[in-house]
Design an enzyme around this catalytic site. Sequence first.
Site, PDB file in Angstrom:
ATOM      1  N   HIS A  69      47.865  32.054  45.360  1.00  0.00           N
ATOM      2  CA  HIS A  69      47.033  33.142  45.877  1.00  0.00           C
ATOM      3  C   HIS A  69      46.437  33.966  44.738  1.00  0.00           C
ATOM      4  O   HIS A  69      46.977  34.988  44.329  1.00  0.00           O
ATOM      5  CB  HIS A  69      47.891  34.021  46.798  1.00  0.00           C
ATOM      6  CG  HIS A  69      47.113  35.064  47.559  1.00  0.00           C
ATOM      7  ND1 HIS A  69      47.621  35.717  48.658  1.00  0.00           N
ATOM      8  CD2 HIS A  69      45.868  35.574  47.397  1.00  0.00           C
ATOM      9  CE1 HIS A  69      46.734  36.574  49.111  1.00  0.00           C
ATOM     10  NE2 HIS A  69      45.668  36.516  48.369  1.00  0.00           N
ATOM     11  N   HIS A  86      42.408  35.268  43.047  1.00  0.00           N
ATOM     12  CA  HIS A  86      40.982  35.391  43.338  1.00  0.00           C
ATOM     13  C   HIS A  86      40.205  35.407  42.035  1.00  0.00           C
ATOM     14  O   HIS A  86      40.739  35.758  40.975  1.00  0.00           O
ATOM     15  CB  HIS A  86      40.712  36.644  44.170  1.00  0.00           C
ATOM     16  CG  HIS A  86      41.472  36.671  45.466  1.00  0.00           C
ATOM     17  ND1 HIS A  86      41.261  35.737  46.456  1.00  0.00           N
ATOM     18  CD2 HIS A  86      42.461  37.477  45.919  1.00  0.00           C
ATOM     19  CE1 HIS A  86      42.089  35.983  47.471  1.00  0.00           C
ATOM     20  NE2 HIS A  86      42.829  37.025  47.181  1.00  0.00           N
ATOM     21  N   ARG A 140      36.897  36.774  46.009  1.00  0.00           N
ATOM     22  CA  ARG A 140      37.566  38.075  46.224  1.00  0.00           C
ATOM     23  C   ARG A 140      37.321  38.424  47.712  1.00  0.00           C
ATOM     24  O   ARG A 140      36.170  38.613  48.125  1.00  0.00           O
ATOM     25  CB  ARG A 140      36.918  39.078  45.269  1.00  0.00           C
ATOM     26  CG  ARG A 140      37.561  40.388  45.017  1.00  0.00           C
ATOM     27  CD  ARG A 140      38.912  40.469  44.361  1.00  0.00           C
ATOM     28  NE  ARG A 140      39.115  39.818  43.089  1.00  0.00           N
ATOM     29  CZ  ARG A 140      40.326  39.763  42.477  1.00  0.00           C
ATOM     30  NH1 ARG A 140      41.397  40.323  43.030  1.00  0.00           N
ATOM     31  NH2 ARG A 140      40.459  39.130  41.349  1.00  0.00           N
ATOM     32  N   HIS A 159      42.887  34.748  55.572  1.00  0.00           N
ATOM     33  CA  HIS A 159      42.571  35.952  54.788  1.00  0.00           C
ATOM     34  C   HIS A 159      41.341  36.626  55.359  1.00  0.00           C
ATOM     35  O   HIS A 159      40.260  36.074  55.325  1.00  0.00           O
ATOM     36  CB  HIS A 159      42.336  35.582  53.307  1.00  0.00           C
ATOM     37  CG  HIS A 159      42.787  36.643  52.356  1.00  0.00           C
ATOM     38  ND1 HIS A 159      42.393  37.956  52.461  1.00  0.00           N
ATOM     39  CD2 HIS A 159      43.635  36.600  51.292  1.00  0.00           C
ATOM     40  CE1 HIS A 159      42.965  38.658  51.489  1.00  0.00           C
ATOM     41  NE2 HIS A 159      43.730  37.868  50.779  1.00  0.00           N
ATOM     42  N   HIS A 181      50.600  37.487  51.992  1.00  0.00           N
ATOM     43  CA  HIS A 181      51.211  38.827  52.006  1.00  0.00           C
ATOM     44  C   HIS A 181      52.503  38.831  52.813  1.00  0.00           C
ATOM     45  O   HIS A 181      52.796  39.790  53.536  1.00  0.00           O
ATOM     46  CB  HIS A 181      50.226  39.869  52.564  1.00  0.00           C
ATOM     47  CG  HIS A 181      48.872  39.808  51.921  1.00  0.00           C
ATOM     48  ND1 HIS A 181      47.716  39.535  52.614  1.00  0.00           N
ATOM     49  CD2 HIS A 181      48.491  39.941  50.625  1.00  0.00           C
ATOM     50  CE1 HIS A 181      46.691  39.530  51.775  1.00  0.00           C
ATOM     51  NE2 HIS A 181      47.126  39.766  50.567  1.00  0.00           N
ATOM     52  N   GLU A 211      48.301  37.166  44.066  1.00  0.00           N
ATOM     53  CA  GLU A 211      46.999  37.849  44.132  1.00  0.00           C
ATOM     54  C   GLU A 211      46.688  38.535  42.791  1.00  0.00           C
ATOM     55  O   GLU A 211      45.893  39.471  42.753  1.00  0.00           O
ATOM     56  CB  GLU A 211      47.087  38.898  45.258  1.00  0.00           C
ATOM     57  CG  GLU A 211      45.831  39.179  46.037  1.00  0.00           C
ATOM     58  CD  GLU A 211      46.126  40.204  47.153  1.00  0.00           C
ATOM     59  OE1 GLU A 211      45.856  39.877  48.312  1.00  0.00           O
ATOM     60  OE2 GLU A 211      46.621  41.307  46.884  1.00  0.00           O
TER      61      GLU A 211
END
Lengths: 327, 327
Positions: free
Chosen positions: B6, B8, B67, B174, B218, B279
């Site tokens: 995960h 971006h 993103r 997402h 998450h 992330e």
Amino acid sequence: MIIDIHGHTVAPPEMYAYQSNLLASRGNPVSHLKPPKISDQRLGEVLAGHVKILDEVGTDLQLISARPFHMMHSIKPERVVRAWTEFVNDTIARQVAMYPDRFRGVAALPQSPGQDLRACIEELERCVKELGFVGCLLNPDPTEGEGTPPGLGDEYWYPLYEKLVELDVPALVHSAGCSSPRESYTLHFINEESIAILSLLDSRVFEDFPGLKIIVPHGGGAIPYQMGRFRAIRLRSPELEPWDQAVRRLYYDTCNYSADSLSLLFRVMGTDRCLFGTEKPGTGSSVDPATGRWLDDLKPVIESLPELTAEDKARIFEENARRLYRL
Amino acid sequence: MIIDIHGHTVAPPEMYAYQSNLLASRGNPVSHLKPPKISDQRLGEVLAGHVKILDEVGTDLQLISARPFHMMHSIKPERVVRAWTEFVNDTIARQVAMYPDRFRGVAALPQSPGQDLRACIEELERCVKELGFVGCLLNPDPTEGEGTPPGLGDEYWYPLYEKLVELDVPALVHSAGCSSPRESYTLHFINEESIAILSLLDSRVFEDFPGLKIIVPHGGGAIPYQMGRFRAIRLRSPELEPWDQAVRRLYYDTCNYSADSLSLLFRVMGTDRCLFGTEKPGTGSSVDPATGRWLDDLKPVIESLPELTAEDKARIFEENARRLYRL
């Protein structure tokens, strides 16, 4: 003493037949606004079943309010919401009068999306002053999933906050139904609680109303589990109080049916911010096949958490409720 | 080996200047749809910073995608979304080519509310077959908080699920932005994940697509914390598989910045369903004043959980990612 701050009314079908009648007629002609007379006997029969449930799990006192998914705040015209809310509150007052040692009333408010809060303030005042209620529900989404209402941090809510402080009663954040086919009302509760926490803590509400008492049920939605995320964001605004401190401006109830999650809740928020709540009978009223126990029988779950002291348990089961509500 | 599923893209401002240009012009005249030429040098300079961050925390390979809050799926006309999505995917392909041992591409899809999924399927196929991407993002709310899209359990999504199974690549749920002033995009992610889990598990999707691989990031929104609630509801439908079994049809990433919460996630979902994700750099990139460490530096956090075996850790850091993605 065991005080469950999160219960909802258990009422005979005559009550919901009235709601159905209100909804179908839209309260027009106005004769349809007139509530039915439910006899003491009918009300008492159903209520005896509720008391028996409390006896079985050792709850001494339960705070009861309208069944939230039945509040239907988004229904038009507003007079339907108002008539229904008043009827439910009046019925709860009768139930409390039947078992004054076992129940206290928590008011539903006749919230309508886009309307000012005058009707809500009137009903709150009537319930507290005339019916002896000890708090109210506060629905952060009266649109019931159909719109974008002002967040609880918005000044839209200030007249109600002012009245809550004046009357010195807490509000329990609780959404109602949800019109989205992909989000059940019971999941909407959880999501709205997360939104409510963020909206309140990103606002000036607690600076403007230091005496305001807001309780977030169901263990605080997603927030205790997602602490790290909001902690990280807050750290980038050093002018704000740290996230772990901010969340302690609110209170939380234990209406979350996992021992692990309750442990996390107590650890993150502190036992001085947590109140025993079960919503029983309600969503959690299923028997766990592993233990043969009701999932919403949370007293033994909390009692068995090894990290809690006797003092912690006294706070959770009784003292915090006495401190917040005037019991 | 440490695989972070995960991440971006970290891109120079020229990329977002193009988005701004697209948005302002609505891609009209069409000359404004034409993407800028970002030089290898500019792209490489910024990307070197990203690689340095991965080096610092010991991540060997990161899967990178657009993103999310910049995806802007609700923008009209749809060609703006399409041009932007293709440009970002193409840029990521260039970044992967610069560091083929450190990155793999995950495709954004040009989702537009109310539209069929043809453009998404085409872009997914292009990214996997031509650009060598290993999966995609799937936004359950392309309306970005403005409407009521079909839940992920709805047959609306079936053509995309069919293509995902055919290509044998996973989708990472997402959401993008959120237009509601009371719900930040970062909170919307969490709420949308809870909605996605319930919608998928209350549907026939995994009966109809047994090979479908869906990852919820998450740490699964609110659901691992709210297990008891949905467990209780499921117990009233004995024809359905138990809730604790159902949740294991999905996968979850560890992009949740609390050790306590990760413990809960692993316990509830099982380490065979959890993939390392951070992330980073992103929301969690704040330094914890207590430890002096980045909150999104999750490797030492997971390594220090005493309940995890070496086998558990190998699954979380590497094996599950290799099993799901074709790496």
